[in-house]
Design a protein around this motif. Structure first.
Motif, PDB file in Angstrom:
ATOM      1  N   VAL A   1      45.518  26.406  23.796  1.00  0.00           N
ATOM      2  CA  VAL A   1      45.258  27.287  24.934  1.00  0.00           C
ATOM      3  C   VAL A   1      46.417  27.141  25.906  1.00  0.00           C
ATOM      4  CG1 VAL A   1      43.719  27.757  26.879  1.00  0.00           C
ATOM      5  CG2 VAL A   1      42.753  27.083  24.664  1.00  0.00           C
TER       6      VAL A   1
ATOM      7  N   LEU B   1      45.689  30.131  30.318  1.00  0.00           N
ATOM      8  CA  LEU B   1      44.482  30.957  30.190  1.00  0.00           C
ATOM      9  C   LEU B   1      43.854  31.220  31.545  1.00  0.00           C
ATOM     10  CD1 LEU B   1      42.309  32.277  28.321  1.00  0.00           C
ATOM     11  CD2 LEU B   1      41.089  30.102  28.448  1.00  0.00           C
TER      12      LEU B   1
ATOM     13  N   VAL C   1      40.522  33.587  33.187  1.00  0.00           N
ATOM     14  CA  VAL C   1      39.367  34.460  32.981  1.00  0.00           C
ATOM     15  C   VAL C   1      38.962  34.997  34.338  1.00  0.00           C
ATOM     16  CG1 VAL C   1      36.991  34.657  32.165  1.00  0.00           C
ATOM     17  CG2 VAL C   1      38.581  33.138  30.975  1.00  0.00           C
TER      18      VAL C   1
ATOM     19  N   SER D   1      34.188  29.968  25.729  1.00  0.00           N
ATOM     20  CA  SER D   1      33.967  31.311  25.180  1.00  0.00           C
ATOM     21  C   SER D   1      35.282  31.982  24.825  1.00  0.00           C
ATOM     22  CB  SER D   1      33.203  32.172  26.195  1.00  0.00           C
ATOM     23  OG  SER D   1      31.896  31.674  26.398  1.00  0.00           O
ATOM     24  N   SER D   2      36.346  31.615  25.524  1.00  0.00           N
ATOM     25  CA  SER D   2      37.649  32.207  25.235  1.00  0.00           C
ATOM     26  C   SER D   2      38.192  31.766  23.884  1.00  0.00           C
ATOM     27  CB  SER D   2      38.653  31.842  26.338  1.00  0.00           C
ATOM     28  OG  SER D   2      38.267  32.410  27.570  1.00  0.00           O
TER      29      SER D   2
ATOM     30  N   ASN E   1      37.237  34.600  22.081  1.00  0.00           N
ATOM     31  CA  ASN E   1      37.372  35.848  22.846  1.00  0.00           C
ATOM     32  C   ASN E   1      35.990  36.466  23.059  1.00  0.00           C
ATOM     33  OD1 ASN E   1      38.523  37.912  24.276  1.00  0.00           O
ATOM     34  ND2 ASN E   1      39.406  38.965  22.505  1.00  0.00           N
TER      35      ASN E   1
ATOM     36  N   VAL F   1      34.133  36.131  26.050  1.00  0.00           N
ATOM     37  CA  VAL F   1      33.735  36.283  27.450  1.00  0.00           C
ATOM     38  C   VAL F   1      33.110  37.665  27.615  1.00  0.00           C
ATOM     39  CG1 VAL F   1      34.592  36.471  29.814  1.00  0.00           C
ATOM     40  CG2 VAL F   1      35.503  34.707  28.302  1.00  0.00           C
TER      41      VAL F   1
ATOM     42  N   SER G   1      39.861  37.921  29.651  1.00  0.00           N
ATOM     43  CA  SER G   1      40.641  36.723  29.343  1.00  0.00           C
ATOM     44  C   SER G   1      42.094  37.114  29.125  1.00  0.00           C
ATOM     45  CB  SER G   1      40.116  36.025  28.084  1.00  0.00           C
ATOM     46  OG  SER G   1      38.773  35.606  28.243  1.00  0.00           O
TER      47      SER G   1
ATOM     48  N   VAL H   1      45.442  32.127  23.389  1.00  0.00           N
ATOM     49  CA  VAL H   1      44.541  31.250  22.644  1.00  0.00           C
ATOM     50  C   VAL H   1      44.949  31.390  21.180  1.00  0.00           C
ATOM     51  CG1 VAL H   1      42.180  30.714  21.986  1.00  0.00           C
ATOM     52  CG2 VAL H   1      42.652  31.572  24.296  1.00  0.00           C
TER      53      VAL H   1
ATOM     54  N   LEU I   1      43.104  36.322  21.325  1.00  0.00           N
ATOM     55  CA  LEU I   1      42.881  37.350  22.341  1.00  0.00           C
ATOM     56  C   LEU I   1      43.453  38.701  21.945  1.00  0.00           C
ATOM     57  CD1 LEU I   1      43.502  35.368  25.661  1.00  0.00           C
ATOM     58  CD2 LEU I   1      41.408  35.611  24.326  1.00  0.00           C
TER      59      LEU I   1
END
Length: 354
Positions: A10, A13, A15, A55-56, A59, A61, A67, A71, A84
């Motif tokens: 990651v 990142l 969100v 959750s990311s 993907n 969310v 996002s 990732v 993503l």
């Protein structure tokens, strides 16, 4: 950590959610590596961004959340996957087959008018898997989580106890043989005995099925019984990460040390228990400097103006604090960290769930 040792990377990142009073950023500039076959724990106060970060990984969310950043999933064989950037059809295959997630609330995760057998069959059908072979695996998984397949498969969710539902949900999440399993507060609604049982079960499943686990919770003592490494979240970002021993015996961020010091003890009167003074941060009105400085006894002018980067404490340990090497003296921990917990500890100062 080389890519051969890493299953998820990651980078930067974020969100965000658009709200009436402005943009809410619930994960901020997060960087994290998850090592293959490890158990990584993610802990923090209620609302600190733990669930959004996890959750990311898929993907996943929910809208209107967005996002951004990177990732990257590294399969054991094949090219890295930019999660993503996957299309909807690619995501449908990626989820459950490569990375599966057990979301909060096993009590409401099953369709109440559908048998457990149907949940397994529909999951297999949606991914074009051989149904008889898949159901054989379902039976094997249910036995692995100490459930009787003959009883469970023909049951409805309301016929199962909380612990049985949680174990059935874990079995369902593994039916397509993912390499990474993300568990979001999987023990939150269970009693202490069942919580410990789930932790033991996860250890066994990890060894049997060669899994990587990401375990999200606000229960620090529980996490120390399972995790190889722990990432501490505060104000929507990771403020400290290290091995479990690093965090227990050499915590170097004042927030982590405060969390350790708030572990409840049934032998101590309620009015003598430690709390983290102050309020958790606002996701819209981001303050300058270190996000923890309004609650930190170590904060000075630099902390109020500059956001500290991750500092190297040791080869396995990083802390986002300018004064990480002074935290031991400035934020003492009243209870010895190796004292067995006498009750479940919540990192949330407001008692809510993330």
């Amino acid at each position: 950590m080389s890519n051969t040792d890493t299953i998820v990377e990651v980078r930067d990142l974020n969100v965000t959610f658009q709200m009436n009073r402005g943009q809410s950023r619930v994960v901020r500039d997060a960087d994290l590596d998850v090592a293959r076959n490890e158990t990584l724990g993610i802990i923090g106060e209620s609302g600190s961004g733990k669930s959004m970060l996890a959750s990311s990984f898929l993907n996943a969310v929910v809208e209107p959340g967005v996002s951004t950043g990177e990732v990257t999933y590294h399969p054991e064989d094949g090219e890295p996957v930019s999660v993503l950037e996957l299309s909807e059809s690619e995501l449908n295959r990626f989820r459950w087959e490569e990375v599966a997630m057990v979301f909060q609330g096993a009590m409401s995760s099953f369709n109440p008018v559908t048998t457990i057998r149907t949940h397994f069959r529909e999951t297999l059908q949606d991914h074009n898997r051989d149904i008889p072979a898949g159901m054989d695996r379902a039976r094997e998984l249910l036995e692995s989580v100490y459930l009787d397949p003959d009883r469970i498969l023909d049951s409805y969710a309301h016929e199962l106890s909380g612990g049985m539902k949680q174990r059935a949900l874990i079995a369902l999440s593994l039916v397509l043989e993912p390499d990474l399993l993300v568990l979001d507060e999987p023990t939150a609604a269970l009693d202490l005995l069942m919580q410990r049982s789930i932790v033991t079960l996860l250890r066994e499943l990890q060894a049997e099925y060669d899994l990587t686990l990401v375990f999200i919770t606000h229960d620090l003592p529980l996490l120390t019984k399972l995790a190889d490494r722990i990432a501490v979240m505060y104000a929507f970002n990771i403020v400290e990460i290290g091995t479990t021993d690093d965090l227990l015996y050499n915590a170097s961020h004042p927030y982590t040390r405060a969390l350790l010091d708030t572990t409840p003890d049934l032998n101590v009167p309620v009015d003598e228990m430690n709390i983290i003074e102050g309020s958790k941060p606002d996701p819209v009105d981001h303050i300058p400097g270190c996000s923890y400085h309004p609650r930190c006894p170590m904060a000075d002018a630099q902390c109020r103006s500059d956001d500290p980067p991750m500092m190297t404490v040791s080869d396995s340990h990083e802390s986002a604090c300018f004064y990480y090497d002074e935290a031991d003296d400035a934020v003492p921990i009243s209870a010895a960290p190796d004292t067995p917990p006498t009750t479940s500890q919540s990192a949330a100062t407001d008692g809510g769930e993330n």
